[in-house]
Design an enzyme around this catalytic site. Structure first.
Site, PDB file in Angstrom:
ATOM      1  CG  ASP A   1      -1.818   1.190   1.340  1.00  0.00           C
ATOM      2  OD1 ASP A   1      -2.323   1.625   0.298  1.00  0.00           O
ATOM      3  OD2 ASP A   1      -2.023   1.717   2.451  1.00  0.00           O
ATOM      4  CB  SER A   2       0.299   4.790  -0.551  1.00  0.00           C
ATOM      5  OG  SER A   2      -0.774   4.965   0.352  1.00  0.00           O
TER       6      SER A   2
ATOM      7  CB  CYS B   1      -3.472   0.114  -2.218  1.00  0.00           C
ATOM      8  SG  CYS B   1      -3.584   1.796  -2.805  1.00  0.00           S
TER       9      CYS B   1
ATOM     10  CD  GLU C   1       0.684   6.691   5.766  1.00  0.00           C
ATOM     11  OE1 GLU C   1       1.820   6.601   6.264  1.00  0.00           O
ATOM     12  OE2 GLU C   1       0.005   5.703   5.441  1.00  0.00           O
TER      13      GLU C   1
ATOM     14  CB  CYS D   1      -9.251   4.598   1.041  1.00  0.00           C
ATOM     15  SG  CYS D   1      -7.542   4.957   1.515  1.00  0.00           S
TER      16      CYS D   1
ATOM     17  CG  HIS E   1      -4.565   5.022   4.539  1.00  0.00           C
ATOM     18  ND1 HIS E   1      -4.119   4.465   3.365  1.00  0.00           N
ATOM     19  CD2 HIS E   1      -3.451   5.499   5.162  1.00  0.00           C
ATOM     20  CE1 HIS E   1      -2.805   4.600   3.279  1.00  0.00           C
ATOM     21  NE2 HIS E   1      -2.380   5.226   4.370  1.00  0.00           N
TER      22      HIS E   1
HETATM   23  N1  DGL Z   1      -4.777   3.016   1.078  1.00  0.00           N
HETATM   24  C1  DGL Z   1      -4.949   3.382  -0.266  1.00  0.00           C
HETATM   25  C2  DGL Z   1      -6.267   2.954  -0.859  1.00  0.00           C
HETATM   26  O1  DGL Z   1      -6.788   1.958  -0.440  1.00  0.00           O
HETATM   27  C3  DGL Z   1      -4.351   4.580  -0.893  1.00  0.00           C
HETATM   28  C4  DGL Z   1      -4.202   5.800  -0.163  1.00  0.00           C
HETATM   29  C5  DGL Z   1      -3.398   6.829  -0.875  1.00  0.00           C
HETATM   30  O2  DGL Z   1      -2.207   6.676  -0.926  1.00  0.00           O
HETATM   31  O3  DGL Z   1      -3.991   7.805  -1.361  1.00  0.00           O
HETATM   32  O4  DGL Z   1      -6.766   3.561  -1.763  1.00  0.00           O
END
Ligand code: DGL
Length: 266
Positions: free
Chosen positions: A7-8, A71, A153, A185, A187
């Site tokens: 993931d990011s 992600c 983050e 997402c 996150h």
């Molecule tokens: N966690 C990620 C997702 O599921 C990406 C978040 C990001 O880097 O913008 O989309």
């Protein structure tokens, strides 16, 4: 069984948590690509490049058998190309759980929170087109959340700015009586408590970690994996990461296996 997950940033750990509860006798190599976070405000070409760089690293350095794209944004931009390019791997992506949301919603009013790139992506648009022709009783309230990933983050989960951002984004959903919100997402489950505070404790929140974990278990069984023994998790990050957030997340797991956290360059 060696499983690469990326993931990011820390968001994909919400998927790894589910994997630790379902998969046994395997080693997980998780990459938090914080050097290039957030993905959700980048172009498809950029996200594609970062996804391929990580997949190549995981194959060369850790000899993975499976790749989980934890992600939604990277799945939307790169899953087709990753599957075509690495046919030897089990490749599993993450998509906003709209179908489970439709099954769960009582009034057909469904909110979707995701990154700008996921909502603009071809995959999501296609799904919405299919729904709009086949399910007339469903109303989708979609909302891009730029800046939310950075707040998370930075560990600003309970911060006032995070609350106000979410309150503003969720306002139309609340006013229209949305009863189910898709966390599109990985996150966003980390701000679940704030979303519940705003939408009410009875709101249905849909995340896809367990569906992904079960799919991984099933596909690995098909490849001869015996699902027993300890699970080891390695968490690597590609640039600065909020270690306090990481330990908070990892401490909330109870998988009992070994967990190692380190900078990818060390
Ligand atoms: N966690 C990620 C997702 O599921 C990406 C978040 C990001 O880097 O913008 O989309």
């Amino acid at each position: 069984m060696r499983v690469g997950v990326f993931d990011s940033g820390i968001g994909g750990l919400t998927v790894v948590k589910a994997i630790t509860e379902v998969l046994k006798g395997a080693e997980i190599f998780y990459i938090a690509d914080t050097k290039f976070a957030p993905y959700g405000e980048k172009s498809k070409e950029q996200i594609l490049k970062h996804s391929f760089d990580i997949a190549n690293y995981l194959i060369k350095t850790h000899n993975i058998d499976a790749l989980v794209v934890a992600c939604n944004t990277a799945t939307s931009a790169a899953i087709k190309e990753l599957r075509e390019h690495f046919p030897q791997l089990i490749v599993i992506g993450t998509e906003p759980g709209i179908k489970p949301a439709i099954q769960l919603s009582k009034n057909g009013k469904i909110g979707i929170l995701a990154t700008p790139a996921t909502l603009k992506g071809e995959k999501y648009q296609l799904l919405v087109d299919v729904l709009s022709t086949s399910s007339s009783h469903i109303t989708l309230y979609e909302q891009a959340c730029p800046g939310l990933v950075q707040q998370i983050e930075n560990g600003k989960i309970d911060d006032e700015k995070t609350f106000l951002l979410l309150q503003n984004w969720l306002k139309p959903m609340k006013e229209n009586g949305v009863d189910t919100v898709v966390l599109g997402c990985t996150h966003y489950p980390l701000v679940e408590d704030t979303i519940k505070k705003i939408m009410g404790q009875n709101i249905n929140l849909i995340e896809t970690g367990y569906a992904i974990a079960n799919r991984l278990k099933d596909l690995s069984k098909d490849c001869g994996h015996f699902n027993n023994g300890e699970l080891k998790v390695n968490v690597y990050f590609t640039s600065y990461i909020n270690l306090e957030m990481i330990s908070k997340i990892l401490n909330s797991w109870n998988n009992g296996g070994e967990i190692v956290v380190r900078n990818i360059n060390e």
